[in-house]
Motif scaffolding. Sequence first.
Motif, PDB file in Angstrom:
ATOM      1  N   SER A 159     -13.267 -19.036  23.009  1.00  0.00           N
ATOM      2  CA  SER A 159     -11.978 -18.429  22.673  1.00  0.00           C
ATOM      3  C   SER A 159     -11.550 -17.488  23.795  1.00  0.00           C
ATOM      4  CB  SER A 159     -12.062 -17.620  21.368  1.00  0.00           C
ATOM      5  OG  SER A 159     -12.767 -16.408  21.582  1.00  0.00           O
ATOM      6  N   GLY A 160     -10.303 -17.057  23.729  1.00  0.00           N
ATOM      7  CA  GLY A 160      -9.795 -16.096  24.702  1.00  0.00           C
ATOM      8  C   GLY A 160     -10.442 -14.726  24.550  1.00  0.00           C
ATOM      9  N   THR A 161     -10.753 -14.368  23.318  1.00  0.00           N
ATOM     10  CA  THR A 161     -11.403 -13.074  23.083  1.00  0.00           C
ATOM     11  C   THR A 161     -12.822 -13.085  23.641  1.00  0.00           C
ATOM     12  OG1 THR A 161     -10.087 -12.903  21.064  1.00  0.00           O
ATOM     13  CG2 THR A 161     -11.873 -11.319  21.331  1.00  0.00           C
ATOM     14  N   LEU A 182     -12.578 -12.709  27.371  1.00  0.00           N
ATOM     15  CA  LEU A 182     -12.386 -11.303  27.747  1.00  0.00           C
ATOM     16  C   LEU A 182     -13.691 -10.511  27.625  1.00  0.00           C
ATOM     17  CD1 LEU A 182      -8.971 -10.403  26.051  1.00  0.00           C
ATOM     18  CD2 LEU A 182      -9.516 -10.105  28.480  1.00  0.00           C
ATOM     19  N   ALA A 188      -0.552  -5.053  23.817  1.00  0.00           N
ATOM     20  CA  ALA A 188      -0.826  -6.477  24.036  1.00  0.00           C
ATOM     21  C   ALA A 188      -1.640  -7.113  22.913  1.00  0.00           C
ATOM     22  CB  ALA A 188      -1.516  -6.666  25.383  1.00  0.00           C
ATOM     23  N   TYR A 227      -6.245  -7.551  21.714  1.00  0.00           N
ATOM     24  CA  TYR A 227      -7.345  -8.464  22.082  1.00  0.00           C
ATOM     25  C   TYR A 227      -8.302  -7.824  23.092  1.00  0.00           C
ATOM     26  CZ  TYR A 227      -3.866 -11.609  20.104  1.00  0.00           C
ATOM     27  OH  TYR A 227      -2.934 -12.182  19.291  1.00  0.00           O
ATOM     28  N   THR A 260      -2.946  -7.344  31.092  1.00  0.00           N
ATOM     29  CA  THR A 260      -2.475  -8.517  30.335  1.00  0.00           C
ATOM     30  C   THR A 260      -1.121  -8.966  30.871  1.00  0.00           C
ATOM     31  OG1 THR A 260      -3.595  -7.709  28.357  1.00  0.00           O
ATOM     32  CG2 THR A 260      -1.892  -9.384  28.028  1.00  0.00           C
ATOM     33  N   ASP A 298      -5.917 -10.798  32.006  1.00  0.00           N
ATOM     34  CA  ASP A 298      -5.853 -11.550  30.756  1.00  0.00           C
ATOM     35  C   ASP A 298      -4.665 -12.508  30.844  1.00  0.00           C
ATOM     36  OD1 ASP A 298      -5.611 -12.636  28.267  1.00  0.00           O
ATOM     37  OD2 ASP A 298      -5.586 -10.737  27.166  1.00  0.00           O
ATOM     38  N   ALA A 325      -4.100 -15.166  28.893  1.00  0.00           N
ATOM     39  CA  ALA A 325      -3.985 -15.977  27.674  1.00  0.00           C
ATOM     40  C   ALA A 325      -2.552 -16.462  27.451  1.00  0.00           C
ATOM     41  CB  ALA A 325      -4.447 -15.179  26.460  1.00  0.00           C
ATOM     42  N   GLN A 326      -1.577 -15.681  27.919  1.00  0.00           N
ATOM     43  CA  GLN A 326      -0.173 -16.051  27.712  1.00  0.00           C
ATOM     44  C   GLN A 326       0.464 -16.600  28.989  1.00  0.00           C
ATOM     45  OE1 GLN A 326       1.812 -12.679  25.855  1.00  0.00           O
ATOM     46  NE2 GLN A 326       0.386 -12.690  24.116  1.00  0.00           N
ATOM     47  N   SER A 344      -7.002 -18.154  26.967  1.00  0.00           N
ATOM     48  CA  SER A 344      -7.175 -18.657  25.608  1.00  0.00           C
ATOM     49  C   SER A 344      -6.487 -20.011  25.519  1.00  0.00           C
ATOM     50  CB  SER A 344      -6.532 -17.705  24.600  1.00  0.00           C
ATOM     51  OG  SER A 344      -6.392 -18.354  23.340  1.00  0.00           O
ATOM     52  N   TYR A 382      -6.013 -21.303  22.398  1.00  0.00           N
ATOM     53  CA  TYR A 382      -5.565 -21.304  21.005  1.00  0.00           C
ATOM     54  C   TYR A 382      -4.330 -22.200  20.893  1.00  0.00           C
ATOM     55  CZ  TYR A 382      -4.088 -19.281  16.526  1.00  0.00           C
ATOM     56  OH  TYR A 382      -3.711 -19.097  15.223  1.00  0.00           O
ATOM     57  N   LYS A 386      -0.873 -21.447  22.547  1.00  0.00           N
ATOM     58  CA  LYS A 386      -0.748 -21.030  23.955  1.00  0.00           C
ATOM     59  C   LYS A 386      -0.127 -22.145  24.800  1.00  0.00           C
ATOM     60  CE  LYS A 386      -3.255 -17.404  22.762  1.00  0.00           C
ATOM     61  NZ  LYS A 386      -2.791 -16.049  22.555  1.00  0.00           N
ATOM     62  N   ASP A 412      -9.905 -23.788  18.665  1.00  0.00           N
ATOM     63  CA  ASP A 412     -10.139 -22.650  19.551  1.00  0.00           C
ATOM     64  C   ASP A 412     -10.735 -23.086  20.882  1.00  0.00           C
ATOM     65  OD1 ASP A 412      -9.302 -20.155  18.374  1.00  0.00           O
ATOM     66  OD2 ASP A 412     -10.788 -20.527  16.802  1.00  0.00           O
ATOM     67  N   GLY A 413     -10.488 -22.271  21.898  1.00  0.00           N
ATOM     68  CA  GLY A 413     -11.076 -22.511  23.206  1.00  0.00           C
ATOM     69  C   GLY A 413     -10.669 -21.395  24.146  1.00  0.00           C
ATOM     70  N   TYR A 426       4.234  -6.762  19.753  1.00  0.00           N
ATOM     71  CA  TYR A 426       3.391  -6.561  18.588  1.00  0.00           C
ATOM     72  C   TYR A 426       3.854  -5.282  17.921  1.00  0.00           C
ATOM     73  CZ  TYR A 426       0.671 -10.156  20.911  1.00  0.00           C
ATOM     74  OH  TYR A 426       0.289 -11.325  21.515  1.00  0.00           O
TER      75      TYR A 426
HETATM   76  C1  PLP Z   1      -4.186 -15.164  22.190  1.00  0.00           C
HETATM   77  C2  PLP Z   1      -4.545 -14.037  23.069  1.00  0.00           C
HETATM   78  C3  PLP Z   1      -5.869 -13.620  23.216  1.00  0.00           C
HETATM   79  C4  PLP Z   1      -6.985 -14.103  22.330  1.00  0.00           C
HETATM   80  O1  PLP Z   1      -7.261 -15.436  22.398  1.00  0.00           O
HETATM   81  P1  PLP Z   1      -8.100 -16.133  21.224  1.00  0.00           P
HETATM   82  O2  PLP Z   1      -8.359 -17.498  21.760  1.00  0.00           O
HETATM   83  O3  PLP Z   1      -7.256 -16.137  19.992  1.00  0.00           O
HETATM   84  O4  PLP Z   1      -9.348 -15.353  21.039  1.00  0.00           O
HETATM   85  C5  PLP Z   1      -6.150 -12.642  24.142  1.00  0.00           C
HETATM   86  N1  PLP Z   1      -5.173 -12.061  24.864  1.00  0.00           N
HETATM   87  C6  PLP Z   1      -3.885 -12.410  24.714  1.00  0.00           C
HETATM   88  C7  PLP Z   1      -2.856 -11.719  25.544  1.00  0.00           C
HETATM   89  C8  PLP Z   1      -3.515 -13.400  23.810  1.00  0.00           C
HETATM   90  O5  PLP Z   1      -2.234 -13.722  23.666  1.00  0.00           O
END
Ligand code: PLP
Length: 375
Positions: A69-71, A74, A95, A98, A140, A166, A168-169, A190, A192, A195, A202-203, A319
């Motif tokens: 996962s993305g978490t 991190l 952000a 996470y 992020t 980060d 993820a986005q 991430s 998810y 994304k 998950d990944g 958020y």
């Molecule tokens: C989605 C997201 C994460 C977490 O990713 P997961 O795969 O849900 O654990 C971390 N950072 C940001 C900015 C995200 O948008």
Amino acid sequence: MTSSGGPVVLPPVPFNDLSRGVARDLDALQAVAAGIVAGGWYVHGPEHAAFEAEFAKEIGTTHCIGVASGTDALELAVRSVAKGRSGPVVVAANAGGYATVAARRAGREVRFADTDQLTLCLSAKTVEPVLDGAAAVVTTHLYGRVPDLRPLVQLCRQHGVPLVEDCAQAAGAGDHGGLAGSLADVGTFSFYPTKNLAALGDGGAVTTSDDELADRVRRLRQYGWGAKYTVLEDGGVNSRLDEIQAAMLRRRLPLVHEENARRREVIGAYAEAAEGGPVRVLPAVGPWHSGHLAVCLTPRRTAVREAMSAAGISTEVHYPVPDHRQPAWASAYRDVQLPVTEQTSEMVLSLPCFPDLTDEEIGRVCGVLSRVDRP
Ligand SMILES: *Cc1c(COP(=O)(O)O)cnc(C)c1O
């Protein structure tokens, strides 16, 4: 409502609809999954190895390490860069929490930096006042925007503090100078399902060109093992990207740039429609923005949300509560004030934005944007 003579009820405009992207490619995705089911290799097999190689090449790093996962990405990145260093991890508070979750899971205190008024991301200016004694910084790329990272990279280097991106986005954001994930010491992703590069579950992944760091993340993702059953690294976890998800990601990776461009097109249409009105759509222009989310700023968020909702359009807030005001964490940060973070958390509103949104749906969102709050 639907009886004859009543108002015409348009179908809802979803905030996201993942089934559309799958429907576009259903037969191929099912065939890929079926091949793996029949093949008998489900974790860390050939699809995973190929995805790691292809993603590293795409991002422009020597290494990609697949995780669950993305978490996790991190957490393992923070554990790896901060090894042997004391002190807190500096993160943004706007952000989604996470990075805070990940740093705390890595056994670190968190120190918050405010964000830049324009980019809503950390900057050298916002990080400098809180950098002293930090073990690492996580920045992020919020909503998919990758600001010019060079001043922050330089500041962190001067202070000898490692920097984590980060991403993820922000999958695919960047240009020939390097994509997000290759711009600092280490990048995290991430996959998810919502994304820009999405698995069907998950990944996540860690990208870096630092061999030692990559080795450490590789050990940490699998119990701290060097070789099988030999623990070389304390703090290991079980965080693996499975074969089916790796295969889905391989199939989708070549589409990312095209899909990001479509997302930017959606955001561009919203920005144009909102022009001159009280809603300001955050720009997503050019390759340094992945177009992940279409976010606008408005002092009248409730009213705009209601107008969207009345037109059948779903919206979200990314958020609503900054990390330092979250119930579970707030007591430690009572004296922390982050004016830009706090102010924008009350003004941000996310509009529907995904590659398979139809022109008709985009037009309906634009219609509300161009009418809202105007005489
Ligand atoms: C989605 C997201 C994460 C977490 O990713 P997961 O795969 O849900 O654990 C971390 N950072 C940001 C900015 C995200 O948008």
